[in-house]
Design a protein around this motif. Structure first.
Motif, PDB file in Angstrom:
ATOM      1  N   UNK A  13      12.564  30.138   8.089  1.00  0.00           N
ATOM      2  CA  UNK A  13      14.078  29.753   8.260  1.00  0.00           C
ATOM      3  C   UNK A  13      14.423  28.619   7.262  1.00  0.00           C
ATOM      4  N   UNK A  14      13.518  27.474   7.456  1.00  0.00           N
ATOM      5  CA  UNK A  14      13.951  26.527   6.558  1.00  0.00           C
ATOM      6  C   UNK A  14      13.923  25.248   7.371  1.00  0.00           C
ATOM      7  N   UNK A  15      14.659  24.376   6.921  1.00  0.00           N
ATOM      8  CA  UNK A  15      14.815  22.867   7.428  1.00  0.00           C
ATOM      9  C   UNK A  15      14.017  21.628   6.601  1.00  0.00           C
ATOM     10  N   UNK A  16      13.655  20.776   7.528  1.00  0.00           N
ATOM     11  CA  UNK A  16      13.098  19.643   6.837  1.00  0.00           C
ATOM     12  C   UNK A  16      11.610  19.258   7.209  1.00  0.00           C
ATOM     13  N   UNK A  17      10.578  19.003   6.315  1.00  0.00           N
ATOM     14  CA  UNK A  17       9.475  18.562   6.646  1.00  0.00           C
ATOM     15  C   UNK A  17       9.202  17.170   6.007  1.00  0.00           C
ATOM     16  N   UNK A  18       9.069  16.336   7.183  1.00  0.00           N
ATOM     17  CA  UNK A  18       9.178  14.725   7.010  1.00  0.00           C
ATOM     18  C   UNK A  18       7.521  14.323   6.897  1.00  0.00           C
ATOM     19  N   UNK A  19       7.277  13.533   5.784  1.00  0.00           N
ATOM     20  CA  UNK A  19       5.951  12.966   5.732  1.00  0.00           C
ATOM     21  C   UNK A  19       6.049  11.620   5.805  1.00  0.00           C
ATOM     22  N   UNK A  20       5.244  11.318   6.987  1.00  0.00           N
ATOM     23  CA  UNK A  20       5.288   9.813   7.120  1.00  0.00           C
ATOM     24  C   UNK A  20       3.698   9.277   6.635  1.00  0.00           C
ATOM     25  N   UNK A  21       3.794   8.667   5.709  1.00  0.00           N
ATOM     26  CA  UNK A  21       2.639   7.986   4.679  1.00  0.00           C
ATOM     27  C   UNK A  21       1.990   6.819   5.492  1.00  0.00           C
ATOM     28  N   UNK A  22       0.706   7.000   5.585  1.00  0.00           N
ATOM     29  CA  UNK A  22      -0.058   5.695   6.110  1.00  0.00           C
ATOM     30  C   UNK A  22      -0.260   4.618   5.193  1.00  0.00           C
ATOM     31  N   UNK A  23       0.125   3.606   5.164  1.00  0.00           N
ATOM     32  CA  UNK A  23      -0.150   2.497   4.345  1.00  0.00           C
ATOM     33  C   UNK A  23      -0.795   1.223   5.110  1.00  0.00           C
ATOM     34  N   UNK A  24      -1.473   0.363   4.206  1.00  0.00           N
ATOM     35  CA  UNK A  24      -2.132  -0.617   4.709  1.00  0.00           C
ATOM     36  C   UNK A  24      -1.116  -1.778   4.148  1.00  0.00           C
ATOM     37  N   UNK A  25      -0.758  -2.904   4.850  1.00  0.00           N
ATOM     38  CA  UNK A  25       0.062  -3.908   4.323  1.00  0.00           C
ATOM     39  C   UNK A  25      -0.723  -5.212   5.092  1.00  0.00           C
ATOM     40  N   UNK A  26      -0.181  -6.221   4.322  1.00  0.00           N
ATOM     41  CA  UNK A  26      -0.843  -7.848   4.553  1.00  0.00           C
ATOM     42  C   UNK A  26       0.377  -8.410   4.853  1.00  0.00           C
ATOM     43  N   UNK A  27       0.547  -9.241   6.089  1.00  0.00           N
ATOM     44  CA  UNK A  27       1.765  -9.635   6.489  1.00  0.00           C
ATOM     45  C   UNK A  27       1.460 -11.342   6.664  1.00  0.00           C
ATOM     46  N   UNK A  28       2.033 -12.173   5.813  1.00  0.00           N
ATOM     47  CA  UNK A  28       1.554 -13.572   5.889  1.00  0.00           C
ATOM     48  C   UNK A  28       2.930 -14.135   6.840  1.00  0.00           C
ATOM     49  N   UNK A  29       2.842 -14.777   7.736  1.00  0.00           N
ATOM     50  CA  UNK A  29       3.857 -15.493   8.546  1.00  0.00           C
ATOM     51  C   UNK A  29       3.364 -16.890   8.884  1.00  0.00           C
ATOM     52  N   UNK A  30       4.347 -17.846   8.507  1.00  0.00           N
ATOM     53  CA  UNK A  30       3.639 -19.378   8.401  1.00  0.00           C
ATOM     54  C   UNK A  30       2.118 -19.661   7.964  1.00  0.00           C
ATOM     55  N   UNK A  31       1.986 -18.999   6.931  1.00  0.00           N
ATOM     56  CA  UNK A  31       0.536 -19.198   6.294  1.00  0.00           C
ATOM     57  C   UNK A  31      -0.783 -18.327   7.256  1.00  0.00           C
ATOM     58  N   UNK A  32      -0.125 -17.657   8.190  1.00  0.00           N
ATOM     59  CA  UNK A  32      -1.201 -16.815   8.783  1.00  0.00           C
ATOM     60  C   UNK A  32      -1.074 -15.426   8.258  1.00  0.00           C
ATOM     61  N   UNK A  33      -2.079 -14.718   7.918  1.00  0.00           N
ATOM     62  CA  UNK A  33      -2.123 -13.633   7.405  1.00  0.00           C
ATOM     63  C   UNK A  33      -2.978 -12.836   8.225  1.00  0.00           C
ATOM     64  N   UNK A  34      -2.324 -11.388   8.384  1.00  0.00           N
ATOM     65  CA  UNK A  34      -2.757 -10.273   9.229  1.00  0.00           C
ATOM     66  C   UNK A  34      -2.469  -9.140   8.524  1.00  0.00           C
ATOM     67  N   UNK A  35      -3.296  -8.002   8.667  1.00  0.00           N
ATOM     68  CA  UNK A  35      -3.574  -6.754   7.994  1.00  0.00           C
ATOM     69  C   UNK A  35      -3.168  -5.664   9.007  1.00  0.00           C
TER      70      UNK A  35
END
Length: 410
Positions: free
Chosen positions: A88-110
């Motif tokens: 019939x149709x509609x929407x196929x949504x792709x949620x891509x997996x990504x690795x990010x590095x977040x630095x908060x107040x000089x503390x880095x987490x992946x």
């Protein structure tokens, strides 16, 4: 003549042929209508993170639809098919997996995330970002695998000024930036602690000091000075004022410095003498006395009497016997002990002077150590102790004397 049978046969063939053509046309039309969908396909919208693609397909399996569109999935990517219906149709949504590095107040987490934007990724990992916090990417920027997101968290600074306390959340800057942000204007003499150029730090308290100056004129006393003159007609320990000292006056103009409304200091701008002081002239006795010790105690007046005061008096004598001293136990009112035959302690009894007072009686010092009958309450009335006994009291008798107060009290 026409053959009727042959003509009728030809008409029948024509009618049959027309009917067959009509049926074939109808069948063709039905076939075209029934299979039009299979021939043209149906539309599917693919949402690949922030990208959107609309494709037409006859496939029903989502994976085959994506493969035919040249879209591949990584192992950890997810498909959201809640808005898609096969065929019939509609929407196929792709949620891509990504690795990010977040630095908060000089503390880095992946972290591993499925969000498409930086803002959603931070929410996904539970990183609350305040309005004053700073992120190195826009919140709607796309997530890229391996990216480093830096969050600078705003820290608190308190400003105390003009009776108010204001709180700020900042990333960087100086004290001057906070003053500007608060809309304050500093006068030429106003200042802050820490200084305006000081860099901001977490938990810093900034105090604003308002400085003002006022001119004030005050009348003040000029203390008089004292001149002393030795006088051998006065007993040691006594004195007499010939000229009373009088304070002078002056008008002093000050420049008064105020900080936040409280006086900080004052500086003399000018002085004008309005009345000169009068110097006190004081005579100090040097005439030697015998008898009791008359060490000064610093008291100059007490109970209406003053050191150096001269009083006309009358004396009698008493001893330590029971007749003169009550029960004869030898204890005076002050606690000093007396006894007949002892060395002369130079004691007197009277009711009108404080115990411990030293008086000079015609050149001899005596200490007031005892009380007596009501007759000794009259000013100038004293009873002199003699350790030589009762007969000596009669021998020395009574008489008039001049009494000078040398010390008041102990």
């Amino acid at each position: 003549m026409t053959n009727q049978s042959k003509a009728a046969g030809r008409k029948s063939v024509k009618l049959i042929l027309a009917t067959v053509v009509a049926v074939l046309a109808i069948l063709a039309m039905f076939s075209s209508s029934a299979f039009a969908g299979d021939y043209n396909g149906y539309q599917v919208t693919v949402m690949d993170n922030l990208s959107e693609l609309t494709i037409t397909t006859n496939e029903t399996e989502p994976i085959r639809i994506l493969n035919n569109a040249g879209i591949t999935l990584a192992t950890d990517d997810h498909l959201d098919l809640t808005a898609f219906e096969q065929g019939v149709g509609g929407t196929i949504k792709i949620n891509r997996y990504s690795t990010i590095n977040v630095e908060i107040d000089k503390n880095v987490q992946t972290y591993g995330v499925y969000s498409a934007t930086v803002g959603d990724a931070l929410k996904e990992i539970g990183a609350a970002v305040g309005e004053q916090d700073e992120v190195n990417y826009a919140m709607d920027a796309p997530v890229v695998d391996g990216m480093v997101i830096t969050v600078k968290v705003a820290f608190p600074v308190v400003l105390n000024a003009d009776g108010e306390s204001l709180s700020f959340a900042v990333i960087r800057g100086t004290v001057a930036d906070i003053i500007s942000q608060a809309g304050l204007t500093l006068g030429a003499d106003d200042y802050t602690e820490p200084a305006l150029t000081a860099p901001l730090e977490a938990g810093m308290t900034i105090n604003v000091f308002r400085v003002s100056y006022e001119t004030e004129a005050i009348d003040e006393a000029i203390p008089y000075s004292t001149t002393t003159v030795e006088d051998d007609t006065l007993y040691e320990g006594t004195s007499r004022v010939d000229t009373a000292g009088v304070d002078g006056t002056k008008q002093v103009t000050y420049q008064v410095k105020y900080i936040n409304g409280a006086e900080e200091s004052r500086e003399v701008l000018s002085e004008t003498v309005t009345a000169e002081p009068v110097t006190e002239v004081k005579r100090i006795g040097t005439m030697q006395s015998s008898g009791a010790d008359a060490t000064p105690n610093g008291v100059t007046s007490l109970n209406g009497y003053s050191v150096g005061q001269v009083i006309s008096g009358r004396y009698t004598h008493y001893c330590a016997c029971a007749t003169c001293n009550g029960n004869g136990n030898g204890v005076t009112t002050s606690g000093r002990r007396i006894s007949n035959g002892m060395a002369n302690p130079y004691y007197v009894a009277c009711n009108w002077l404080p115990l411990g007072t030293v008086i000079n009686v015609d050149g001899t010092n005596y200490t007031v150590v005892d009380r007596g009958g009501s007759g000794l309450s009259r000013v100038g009335r004293i009873d002199i102790f003699t350790p030589e006994g009762h007969s000596a009291c009669y021998r020395y008798g009574t008489g008039s004397c001049t009494i000078t107060i040398v010390r008041l009290g102990w």
